[in-house]
Design a protein around this motif. Structure first.
Motif, mmCIF file in Angstrom:
data_model
loop_
_atom_site.group_PDB
_atom_site.id
_atom_site.type_symbol
_atom_site.label_atom_id
_atom_site.label_comp_id
_atom_site.label_asym_id
_atom_site.label_seq_id
_atom_site.Cartn_x
_atom_site.Cartn_y
_atom_site.Cartn_z
ATOM 1 N N VAL A 75 0.742 -1.250 0.127
ATOM 2 C CA VAL A 75 0.089 0.117 -0.118
ATOM 3 C C VAL A 75 0.880 1.373 0.124
ATOM 4 O O VAL A 75 1.972 1.470 0.731
ATOM 5 N N ARG A 76 0.678 2.098 -0.971
ATOM 6 C CA ARG A 76 1.329 3.397 -0.871
ATOM 7 C C ARG A 76 0.331 4.433 -0.826
ATOM 8 O O ARG A 76 -0.731 4.663 -1.299
ATOM 9 N N ILE A 77 0.287 5.260 0.407
ATOM 10 C CA ILE A 77 -0.726 6.171 0.688
ATOM 11 C C ILE A 77 -0.243 7.461 -0.068
ATOM 12 O O ILE A 77 1.015 8.158 0.089
ATOM 13 N N LEU A 78 -1.225 8.107 -0.766
ATOM 14 C CA LEU A 78 -1.042 9.399 -1.311
ATOM 15 C C LEU A 78 -2.156 10.493 -0.981
ATOM 16 O O LEU A 78 -3.092 10.836 -1.695
ATOM 17 N N GLY A 79 -2.008 10.941 0.222
ATOM 18 C CA GLY A 79 -3.009 11.840 0.713
ATOM 19 C C GLY A 79 -4.166 11.020 1.075
ATOM 20 O O GLY A 79 -4.107 10.231 1.734
ATOM 21 N N ASP A 80 -5.336 11.510 0.602
ATOM 22 C CA ASP A 80 -6.621 11.017 0.607
ATOM 23 C C ASP A 80 -6.948 9.736 -0.224
ATOM 24 O O ASP A 80 -7.968 9.330 -0.716
ATOM 25 N N ILE A 103 -8.105 -18.045 -11.413
ATOM 26 C CA ILE A 103 -7.361 -16.843 -11.731
ATOM 27 C C ILE A 103 -6.196 -16.610 -10.843
ATOM 28 O O ILE A 103 -6.586 -15.900 -9.707
ATOM 29 N N ASP A 104 -5.028 -16.633 -11.403
ATOM 30 C CA ASP A 104 -3.797 -16.000 -10.366
ATOM 31 C C ASP A 104 -3.328 -14.908 -10.977
ATOM 32 O O ASP A 104 -3.302 -14.713 -12.298
ATOM 33 N N SER A 105 -3.380 -13.796 -10.525
ATOM 34 C CA SER A 105 -3.216 -12.415 -11.123
ATOM 35 C C SER A 105 -2.518 -11.340 -10.249
ATOM 36 O O SER A 105 -2.505 -11.675 -9.148
ATOM 37 N N ARG A 106 -2.297 -10.370 -10.815
ATOM 38 C CA ARG A 106 -1.525 -9.244 -10.234
ATOM 39 C C ARG A 106 -2.635 -8.203 -10.321
ATOM 40 O O ARG A 106 -3.299 -8.058 -11.309
ATOM 41 N N VAL A 107 -2.734 -7.404 -9.092
ATOM 42 C CA VAL A 107 -3.929 -6.502 -8.943
ATOM 43 C C VAL A 107 -3.474 -5.368 -8.545
ATOM 44 O O VAL A 107 -2.297 -5.074 -7.794
ATOM 45 N N MET A 108 -3.986 -4.191 -9.338
ATOM 46 C CA MET A 108 -3.910 -2.997 -8.584
ATOM 47 C C MET A 108 -5.006 -2.433 -8.526
ATOM 48 O O MET A 108 -6.038 -2.306 -9.310
ATOM 49 N N GLN A 109 -5.163 -1.638 -7.250
ATOM 50 C CA GLN A 109 -6.414 -0.866 -6.764
ATOM 51 C C GLN A 109 -6.042 0.553 -6.342
ATOM 52 O O GLN A 109 -5.072 0.890 -5.726
ATOM 53 N N VAL A 110 -6.979 1.389 -6.369
ATOM 54 C CA VAL A 110 -7.095 2.543 -5.778
ATOM 55 C C VAL A 110 -8.274 2.844 -4.865
ATOM 56 O O VAL A 110 -9.425 2.423 -5.146
ATOM 57 N N TRP A 111 -7.783 3.024 -3.789
ATOM 58 C CA TRP A 111 -8.758 3.432 -2.506
ATOM 59 C C TRP A 111 -8.839 5.001 -2.354
ATOM 60 O O TRP A 111 -7.620 5.560 -2.437
ATOM 61 N N VAL A 112 -9.996 5.382 -2.097
ATOM 62 C CA VAL A 112 -10.095 6.760 -1.682
ATOM 63 C C VAL A 112 -10.777 7.035 -0.507
ATOM 64 O O VAL A 112 -11.561 6.292 0.175
ATOM 65 N N GLN A 113 -10.412 8.013 0.577
ATOM 66 C CA GLN A 113 -10.975 8.400 1.672
ATOM 67 C C GLN A 113 -11.849 9.646 1.500
ATOM 68 O O GLN A 113 -11.231 10.595 1.098
ATOM 69 N N GLU A 114 -13.039 9.317 2.076
ATOM 70 C CA GLU A 114 -14.013 10.264 2.098
ATOM 71 C C GLU A 114 -14.551 10.308 3.355
ATOM 72 O O GLU A 114 -15.212 9.282 3.599
ATOM 73 N N ASP A 115 -14.809 11.348 3.991
ATOM 74 C CA ASP A 115 -15.827 11.180 5.455
ATOM 75 C C ASP A 115 -15.426 10.464 6.304
ATOM 76 O O ASP A 115 -16.091 9.834 6.796
#
Length: 136
Positions: A75-80, A103-115
């Protein structure tokens, strides 16, 4: 990472494990809570879902037998927002055909923090191995 970022990263990894558990348990309520209304989800075979289409079909057109993340989850935190990468192993049975897929895979996800809460807003999976077993 500072202490706050370390805590956020640990929280996000826990939320990701909850997402995987919700898929296997078919817990639509918890699954829905973890996804942002502006979700863009790109599946292993290239299909693209929005939040609405994913909840209607893409997310639950299969019975998930196993959804596992591994110790390489980063995990790489980038502000919110946060970028999460790592391996995912998915085993499922398609409801319409009975086909079983692994399915064996590489995954990239983006999470956002709101409220004050984190939600997944983007998901992209790139398979490294896919196997298909058709029922007899």
């Amino acid at each position: 990472m500072n202490c706050s970022e370390v805590a956020s990263a640990a929280n996000l990894i826990a939320l990701e494990r909850e997402r995987c558990s919700a898929m296997v348990a078919a817990d639509r309520g918890r699954f829905r809570d973890l996804l942002h209304r502006d979700l863009l989800h790109i599946h292993a075979m290239g299909q693209v879902d929005t939040y609405e289409s994913y909840m209607a079909t893409g997310g639950f057109s299969a019975r998930y037998l196993r959804v596992e993340r591994f110790d390489d989850l980063h995990v790489r935190i980038l502000g919110d927002s946060a970028l999460m990468t790592g391996r995912q192993l998915l085993e499922l049975e398609r409801k319409d055909t009975g086909d079983r897929m692994r399915i064996d895979s590489r995954v990239m996800q983006v999470w956002v923090q709101e409220d004050g809460r984190w939600q997944q807003i983007a998901f992209q999976t790139t398979p490294t191995e896919i196997s298909l077993e058709r029922p007899i």
